[in-house]
Scaffold this motif. Structure first.
Motif, PDB file in Angstrom:
ATOM      1  N   THR A  14      53.544  -8.802   5.495  1.00 22.17           N
ATOM      2  CA  THR A  14      53.239  -9.064   4.096  1.00 22.17           C
ATOM      3  C   THR A  14      53.747  -7.931   3.214  1.00 22.17           C
ATOM      4  OG1 THR A  14      51.062  -8.058   4.374  1.00 22.17           O
ATOM      5  CG2 THR A  14      51.210 -10.445   4.628  1.00 22.17           C
ATOM      6  N   GLY A  15      54.519  -7.064   3.772  1.00 23.75           N
ATOM      7  CA  GLY A  15      55.048  -5.954   2.999  1.00 23.75           C
ATOM      8  C   GLY A  15      54.037  -4.827   2.873  1.00 23.75           C
ATOM      9  N   LEU A  16      54.396  -3.817   2.090  1.00 34.30           N
ATOM     10  CA  LEU A  16      53.525  -2.666   1.881  1.00 34.30           C
ATOM     11  C   LEU A  16      52.831  -2.728   0.528  1.00 34.30           C
ATOM     12  CD1 LEU A  16      55.870   0.144   3.253  1.00 34.30           C
ATOM     13  CD2 LEU A  16      53.982  -0.985   4.430  1.00 34.30           C
ATOM     14  N   ASN A  17      53.230  -3.684  -0.300  1.00 34.06           N
ATOM     15  CA  ASN A  17      52.687  -3.802  -1.644  1.00 34.06           C
ATOM     16  C   ASN A  17      52.296  -5.248  -1.886  1.00 34.06           C
ATOM     17  OD1 ASN A  17      52.471  -4.146  -4.509  1.00 34.06           O
ATOM     18  ND2 ASN A  17      53.626  -2.254  -4.795  1.00 34.06           N
ATOM     19  N   ARG A  18      51.030  -5.494  -2.227  1.00 33.92           N
ATOM     20  CA  ARG A  18      50.540  -6.860  -2.371  1.00 33.92           C
ATOM     21  C   ARG A  18      50.139  -7.201  -3.798  1.00 33.92           C
ATOM     22  NH1 ARG A  18      48.802  -4.520   2.211  1.00 33.92           N
ATOM     23  NH2 ARG A  18      49.180  -5.546   4.195  1.00 33.92           N
TER      24      ARG A  18
END
Length: 336
Positions: A14-18
């Protein structure tokens, strides 16, 4: 867009930034909370219709993509030709932060320019948005992120990149949790696996030398220079005056030696002591001419050798890439 990266982002992370969400129905980005601003860029709104304009200006490399088919003539034709951040210092280069995409991984003598990773590139939703709305930009951004897979290879690179001096990688995610080396390495790993066909032409290459780009700009871009480093005219003109002055000094040395030789020939009959000195002057003038000629021939041979060596090495790399891209990345020229 089908690729190693797209499949990874879709199914595994989900990536490092949500802080961003992507609406696939109307293909828009929005913030989960707070103002509708692009993360890391408070001057750009997500819903004002100018988002893509900003992103294209901030990341596309039009000039480099244009001359990319010819870059193999002057640089190693492999995207992995990138030294890790700690090794840049070993090579005598100081990393300099530059937001211009045209300067990313361009080096000039003791400096190398590096563009930081903005927070939105660490977001899963952002990659979904770009993949649906702008394929050209997606390929450029994928190539840009792939460079960081080579820049950040060890924890020392990561710490240096996150330092206050550089700030190439955000220190925390949107939840204010530290972005550690392990988290970043997991996120960046898939970028190293994408192929040249999936990135823009500029990112088929790694580091680029500014002096050679300036030369190419005059031929292929019809510009006086690719990028001005020297703001002062005297410094800029000095790059042209130095070779002229060198040629002038060489010619002046040769002409002076020739004048000495002719002067000795025209001397009247002199005593033995002065006769020996006149002969010595004549031979010394001839020797000076021979030394200058030898030096010029040697320099010419070295330049020709370097040109041929670079072309042969480029050919070997391009041939090796067809068989094994990883093995091609390990080839070394042996000449700086």
């Amino acid at each position: 867009m089908e690729s190693h990266l797209a499949r990874h982002l879709t199914s595994e992370t989900t990536g490092l930034n949500r802080m961003l969400t992507f609406n696939n129905r109307d293909r828009t980005l929005s913030r989960q909370r707070g103002a509708q601003l692009l993360p890391g860029q408070p001057r750009v709104y997500l819903d004002d219709g100018k988002l893509r304009t900003y992103l294209r200006k901030a990341h596309l490399t039009f000039d480099l993509d244009k001359i990319a088919p010819h870059l193999w003539l002057v640089v190693t034709p492999h995207h992995a030709h990138i030294s890790a951040l700690h090794h840049q210092a070993v090579r005598g280069r100081v990393p300099v932060v530059a937001e211009s995409p045209h300067l990313h991984l361009v080096w000039y003598h003791d400096r190398i320019f590096i563009k930081p990773i903005p927070p939105y590139l660490l977001s899963h939703a952002f990659w979904d948005y770009i993949g649906e709305t702008d394929k050209e930009l997606w390929k450029t951004l994928a190539g840009f992120m792939r460079t960081y897979a080579y820049l950040i290879q060890f924890e020392v690179d990561f710490c240096k990149a996150q330092s206050q001096e550089l700030g190439l990688i955000p220190a925390r995610d949107d939840g204010q949790d530290p972005i550690t080396f392990e988290r970043f390495a997991t996120f960046i790993a898939p970028f190293s696996k994408i192929h040249d066909s999936e990135v823009s032409p500029r990112f088929h290459f790694g580091e680029l030398r500014l002096t050679r780009l300036n030369m190419f700009a005059r031929v292929f871009l019809r510009k006086a220079t690719y990028h001005h480093i020297n703001a002062q005219w005297n410094t800029y003109l000095g790059t042209f005056m130095t070779p002229f002055l060198t040629v002038f000094v060489i010619l002046n040395t040769v002409l002076t030696a020739m004048q000495v030789d002719l002067g000795v020939l025209n001397l009247p009959q002199v005593s033995n002591s002065w006769g020996v000195f006149a002969v010595a002057c004549r031979w010394f003038s001839v020797l000076t001419i021979l030394l200058v000629a030898t030096a010029l021939i040697f320099i010419f041979i070295v330049i020709v050798f370097m040109l041929i060596h670079d072309q042969v090495f480029s050919y070997k790399v391009r041939q090796a890439k067809k068989k094994d891209a990883i093995a091609a990345a390990q080839l070394k020229s042996g000449v700086v």
